[in-house]
Motif scaffolding. Structure first.
Motif, PDB file in Angstrom:
ATOM      1  N   VAL B  32       0.848  -1.191   0.000  1.00  0.00           N
ATOM      2  CA  VAL B  32       0.000   0.000   0.000  1.00  0.00           C
ATOM      3  C   VAL B  32       0.885   1.242   0.000  1.00  0.00           C
ATOM      4  CG1 VAL B  32      -1.571   1.360   1.422  1.00  0.00           C
ATOM      5  CG2 VAL B  32      -1.973  -1.076   1.098  1.00  0.00           C
ATOM      6  N   VAL B  33       0.583   2.183  -0.871  1.00  0.00           N
ATOM      7  CA  VAL B  33       1.322   3.434  -0.907  1.00  0.00           C
ATOM      8  C   VAL B  33       0.411   4.557  -0.446  1.00  0.00           C
ATOM      9  CG1 VAL B  33       2.533   5.097  -2.344  1.00  0.00           C
ATOM     10  CG2 VAL B  33       2.831   2.665  -2.758  1.00  0.00           C
ATOM     11  N   ILE B  34       0.879   5.331   0.519  1.00  0.00           N
ATOM     12  CA  ILE B  34       0.129   6.510   0.955  1.00  0.00           C
ATOM     13  C   ILE B  34       0.742   7.710   0.261  1.00  0.00           C
ATOM     14  CG2 ILE B  34      -0.655   7.871   2.910  1.00  0.00           C
ATOM     15  CD1 ILE B  34      -0.263   5.452   4.675  1.00  0.00           C
ATOM     16  N   LEU B  35      -0.064   8.378  -0.545  1.00  0.00           N
ATOM     17  CA  LEU B  35       0.418   9.492  -1.357  1.00  0.00           C
ATOM     18  C   LEU B  35      -0.252  10.773  -0.903  1.00  0.00           C
ATOM     19  CD1 LEU B  35       1.861  10.511  -4.013  1.00  0.00           C
ATOM     20  CD2 LEU B  35      -0.240   9.943  -5.210  1.00  0.00           C
ATOM     21  N   GLY B  36       0.504  11.843  -0.859  1.00  0.00           N
ATOM     22  CA  GLY B  36      -0.098  13.114  -0.496  1.00  0.00           C
ATOM     23  C   GLY B  36       0.951  14.202  -0.482  1.00  0.00           C
ATOM     24  N   PRO B  37       0.523  15.466  -0.505  1.00  0.00           N
ATOM     25  CA  PRO B  37       1.487  16.566  -0.458  1.00  0.00           C
ATOM     26  C   PRO B  37       2.117  16.643   0.922  1.00  0.00           C
ATOM     27  CG  PRO B  37      -0.738  17.407  -0.301  1.00  0.00           C
ATOM     28  CD  PRO B  37      -0.863  15.937  -0.518  1.00  0.00           C
ATOM     29  N   SER B  38       3.209  17.379   1.076  1.00  0.00           N
ATOM     30  CA  SER B  38       3.845  17.455   2.392  1.00  0.00           C
ATOM     31  C   SER B  38       2.892  18.117   3.380  1.00  0.00           C
ATOM     32  CB  SER B  38       5.180  18.182   2.333  1.00  0.00           C
ATOM     33  OG  SER B  38       5.136  19.215   1.397  1.00  0.00           O
ATOM     34  N   GLY B  39       2.917  17.615   4.603  1.00  0.00           N
ATOM     35  CA  GLY B  39       2.038  18.144   5.636  1.00  0.00           C
ATOM     36  C   GLY B  39       0.643  17.581   5.619  1.00  0.00           C
ATOM     37  N   ARG B 203      -2.273  -0.994  -3.948  1.00  0.00           N
ATOM     38  CA  ARG B 203      -3.375  -0.080  -3.670  1.00  0.00           C
ATOM     39  C   ARG B 203      -2.807   1.255  -3.219  1.00  0.00           C
ATOM     40  NH1 ARG B 203      -7.969  -0.955  -0.065  1.00  0.00           N
ATOM     41  NH2 ARG B 203      -6.490  -2.077   1.224  1.00  0.00           N
ATOM     42  N   LEU B 204      -3.472   2.302  -3.641  1.00  0.00           N
ATOM     43  CA  LEU B 204      -2.984   3.647  -3.396  1.00  0.00           C
ATOM     44  C   LEU B 204      -3.951   4.344  -2.437  1.00  0.00           C
ATOM     45  CD1 LEU B 204      -0.699   5.367  -4.516  1.00  0.00           C
ATOM     46  CD2 LEU B 204      -2.161   6.023  -6.390  1.00  0.00           C
ATOM     47  N   VAL B 205      -3.403   5.035  -1.459  1.00  0.00           N
ATOM     48  CA  VAL B 205      -4.223   5.828  -0.546  1.00  0.00           C
ATOM     49  C   VAL B 205      -3.813   7.282  -0.756  1.00  0.00           C
ATOM     50  CG1 VAL B 205      -4.784   6.294   1.860  1.00  0.00           C
ATOM     51  CG2 VAL B 205      -4.279   3.959   1.135  1.00  0.00           C
ATOM     52  N   VAL B 206      -4.723   8.106  -1.218  1.00  0.00           N
ATOM     53  CA  VAL B 206      -4.388   9.512  -1.424  1.00  0.00           C
ATOM     54  C   VAL B 206      -4.888  10.294  -0.225  1.00  0.00           C
ATOM     55  CG1 VAL B 206      -4.570  11.498  -2.945  1.00  0.00           C
ATOM     56  CG2 VAL B 206      -4.631   9.201  -3.903  1.00  0.00           C
ATOM     57  N   MET B 207      -3.973  11.016   0.420  1.00  0.00           N
ATOM     58  CA  MET B 207      -4.345  11.793   1.608  1.00  0.00           C
ATOM     59  C   MET B 207      -4.181  13.274   1.344  1.00  0.00           C
ATOM     60  SD  MET B 207      -2.900   9.874   4.986  1.00  0.00           S
ATOM     61  CE  MET B 207      -3.648  11.038   6.122  1.00  0.00           C
ATOM     62  N   ASN B 208      -5.014  14.061   1.990  1.00  0.00           N
ATOM     63  CA  ASN B 208      -4.883  15.515   1.922  1.00  0.00           C
ATOM     64  C   ASN B 208      -5.439  16.122   3.200  1.00  0.00           C
ATOM     65  OD1 ASN B 208      -4.434  18.097   0.872  1.00  0.00           O
ATOM     66  ND2 ASN B 208      -6.541  18.211   0.152  1.00  0.00           N
ATOM     67  N   GLY B 209      -4.702  17.031   3.780  1.00  0.00           N
ATOM     68  CA  GLY B 209      -5.150  17.736   4.981  1.00  0.00           C
ATOM     69  C   GLY B 209      -5.582  16.814   6.111  1.00  0.00           C
TER      70      GLY B 209
END
Lengths: 294, 366
Positions: B32-39, B203-209
């Motif tokens: 699993v990859v967790i993807l998101g901008p820094s912070g 599987r990709l997990v896209v995170m934001n805020g």
């Protein structure tokens, strides 16, 4: 690549160095040279010329049992107070590094003792450790005769060690804390992931990485315990009882200025200087090998 | 091999909440990859799984057992850090074998296992060196070896490739993938690099805020982004977004200057939407072609295999990715053509995906 400042003419470089050279010459080489000269002559106590005696001053000092007692006392004092000051400081710094609440406050408060002049803190400890009033008086009431630095040489030695260590704990703490904080947090975390507990992490990761600081503090503490102890001894014990705390640096003063034996005192100061030089060389030769520089 | 179950996990520091109720199920052996901008809280989430950060609320379970209160060493996870975190005073062999030494594994077995790991990672010649004397790629491999030797249930990677140069990164990426195939341990990989994420993830997990925006396979995320954020974050160059409003006969775009006839709009007339279209789904045609939007070329970026054409659409920036041998000059007029199937619609208010437009016929632009 290291960048070096260069001057087009060597005389300009010398000009920049001259003020510092004058200071070092005036306040170090000249007095040290004078001390060497005095130690090889016999000074008249009331002034009026001196006689060349070669190494007689050294012979007479080194054949004096009192002087060997003073060396033993100095070495004992240096070993115990350095050990105590560094150990306590390391424990405090390690605890603070683990982000104990209020660690910022400790950092400020703990440097203060180092800023207090030795005689002033000696005065304070003379009251704190007085056998007839305060905490030690209570102890003496429970075990009569347990504590009296005025009569018991061991108690007197313990008093000056406590006072000196107290002053240097703060100094050492600042350096230890800075060294511990310079270790990347991820190293500690990696060790935690590798299954290492708090104590194990300290010995396997933190301790090896702060050895440069430990070495530096060892050299400084030992050197200072031979020199900075004067004020504490003078106020707290004046070298007594029965010369039990007559450290080398204090004996130089009492023999020279109270006993008016200028030549003997000069010879003693040369011996003290040589002892510190030898100890420092020894530390660099044999202890520095075990230091991991990053 | 272990599954990880994350339930309503949040994390707050003294005044700030940084992770807001994350739910995630990671099955055994999955990458699993967790993807998101820094912070965005992705590293914080990973560190909570590892046990390096306290969990402020919710639960994390590994293999069904809740690990909230367990020390890192009791969780059976191994972690590869961004800056490698190699012990500078230990040799490569000591670095790799440290966990075994702590666990009290006898020297003979330890040496044997270090050798085995070193063979897989091609570190055999370097075992006596200190980390200082290694290159970035070699340090990276040592860090991997240190994680591997424990044969952990879970591998955690905290942006492990971001300190490497581009070429080495591609190489290490495929090595990590191969390694995962070989060990098939459950892996959680945190990154802000979408190429890394797309290529590595089962599987990709896209995170934001501090929130999970979308969970899915890389192709699901690419072809059906669940929110405007995911749509613009995944894919390079980023998806074009045009603000629009639903009208009786379709959509009015860019404040009414363009109109788009879509075959069926089940949203109330007047609702605001964002229309997304990937640069690679747009075709450049001659200006004035029927059914194409007319625009003027701003800038052309040559990529070798193709080029990115940045055009101006009534003041809105729009990019087109083309592999055809067209080289429009800056300032010239072009037509933009795309099919309705390639359009993505997002609510202008919430940013979430709207699946109300369904059509298969080419879009006539008016």
């Amino acid at each position: 690549m290291e960048k070096r400042v260069t001057f087009s003419r060597w005389s300009i470089g010398i000009l920049f160095a001259v003020p510092q050279l004058i200071l070092i010459f005036t306040f170090f080489y000249w007095p040290a040279g004078q001390a060497v000269y005095w130690s090889l002559t016999l000074q008249q106590p009331w002034g009026g010329g001196n006689i060349w005696v070669g190494l007689d001053n050294f012979r007479s000092i080194l054949s004096n049992a009192d002087y060997w007692k003073s060396i033993t006392a100095s070495l004992t004092f240096a070993a115990i107070s350095t050990g105590l000051a560094m150990l306590i400081a390391l424990v405090l710094a390690t605890l603070t590094d683990r982000q104990l609440a209020g660690s910022r406050l400790y950092r400020v408060v703990l440097i203060w003792p180092y800023g207090i002049a030795a005689p002033a803190l000696a005065m304070a400890f003379r009251f704190i450790l007085a056998p007839e009033a305060g905490f030690m008086a209570v102890v003496n009431q429970v075990w009569p005769g347990f504590w009296d630095p005025g009569l018991d040489g061991t108690d007197a030695m313990a008093s000056i060690i406590v006072a000196f260590s107290w002053k240097y704990v703060g100094y050492n703490f600042i350096f230890f804390l800075a060294a511990l904080q310079a270790i990347p947090r991820s190293l500690i975390e990696a060790a935690a992931m590798d299954g290492s507990g708090v104590i194990r992490r300290f010995w396997d990761i933190q301790f090896p990485l702060i050895t440069p600081t430990i070495f530096f503090l060892l050299v400084i503490n030992i050197t200072e315990s031979f020199q900075d102890s004067f004020g504490i001894v003078d106020i707290m014990t004046s070298g007594g009882p029965a010369n039990a705390t007559n450290l080398m640096v204090y004996k130089i003063y009492s023999d020279g200025f109270k006993g008016l034996d200028y030549s003997g005192a000069a010879a003693q100061s040369i011996i003290l200087m040589l002892l510190i030089i030898v100890l420092t060389i020894f530390q660099f030769r044999f202890i520095e090998r075990r230091v991991h520089y990053r | 091999m272990a599954s990880i179950t994350i339930r309503d996990v949040y994390k707050s520091y003294a005044k700030m909440q940084v992770v807001h109720g994350v739910n995630l199920d990671i099955t055994s052996g999955e990458f699993v990859v967790i993807l998101g901008p820094s912070g965005c809280g992705k590293s914080t989430l990973l560190r909570m799984i590892a046990g390096l950060e306290d969990i402020s609320g919710g639960t994390i379970a590994i293999d069904g057992a809740i690990v909230n209160k367990l020390e890192p060493r009791e969780r059976g996870c191994a972690m590869v850090f961004q800056n490698y975190a190699l012990y500078p005073h230990m040799s490569v062999a000591q670095n790799i074998g440290y966990s075994l030494k702590v666990a009290g594994v006898p020297t003979a077995e330890r040496t044997q296992r270090i050798q085995a790991v070193a063979r897989i990672l091609e570190l055999e010649q370097l075992l006596d060196r200190k980390p200082m004397a290694l290159s970035g790629g070699q340090r990276q491999r040592v860090a991997m070896g240190r994680a591997m030797i424990r044969e952990p249930k879970v591998f955690l990677f905290d942006e492990p490739l971001s300190n490497l140069d581009a070429k080495l990164r591609v190489q290490m990426r495929s090595e990590i993938r191969k390694l995962h195939r070989r060990l098939s341990a459950t892996s959680v990989f945190v990154t802000h690099d979408q190429v890394e994420a797309m290529t590595l993830a089962d599987r990709l997990v896209v995170m934001n805020g501090g929130r999970v925006e979308q969970v899915g396979t890389p192709s699901e995320i690419y072809s059906r982004p669940a929110s405007r954020f995911v749509a613009t974050f995944v894919g390079a160059p980023a998806m074009n977004m045009l603000e629009g409003e639903v009208t009786l006969d379709g959509l009015s775009l860019l404040g009414g200057s363009r109109r788009l006839a879509v075959s069926r709009a089940s949203l109330p007339v007047g609702s605001k939407v964002a229309v997304g279209i990937r640069p690679e789904a747009v075709r450049l045609v001659a200006p004035g072609t029927t059914g194409a939007l007319n625009a003027s070329v701003d800038l052309v970026e040559e990529l070798g295999a193709g080029r990115v054409v940045y055009v101006d659409l009534d003041g809105a920036a729009f990019s087109v990715m083309t592999s055809e041998a067209v080289h429009p000059a800056p300032g010239s007029a072009v037509g933009l053509q795309f099919s309705e199937a390639d359009l993505h619609f997002f609510s202008s208010e919430t940013g979430s995906r709207l699946d109300v437009f369904k059509a298969s016929v080419p879009v006539p632009a008016l």
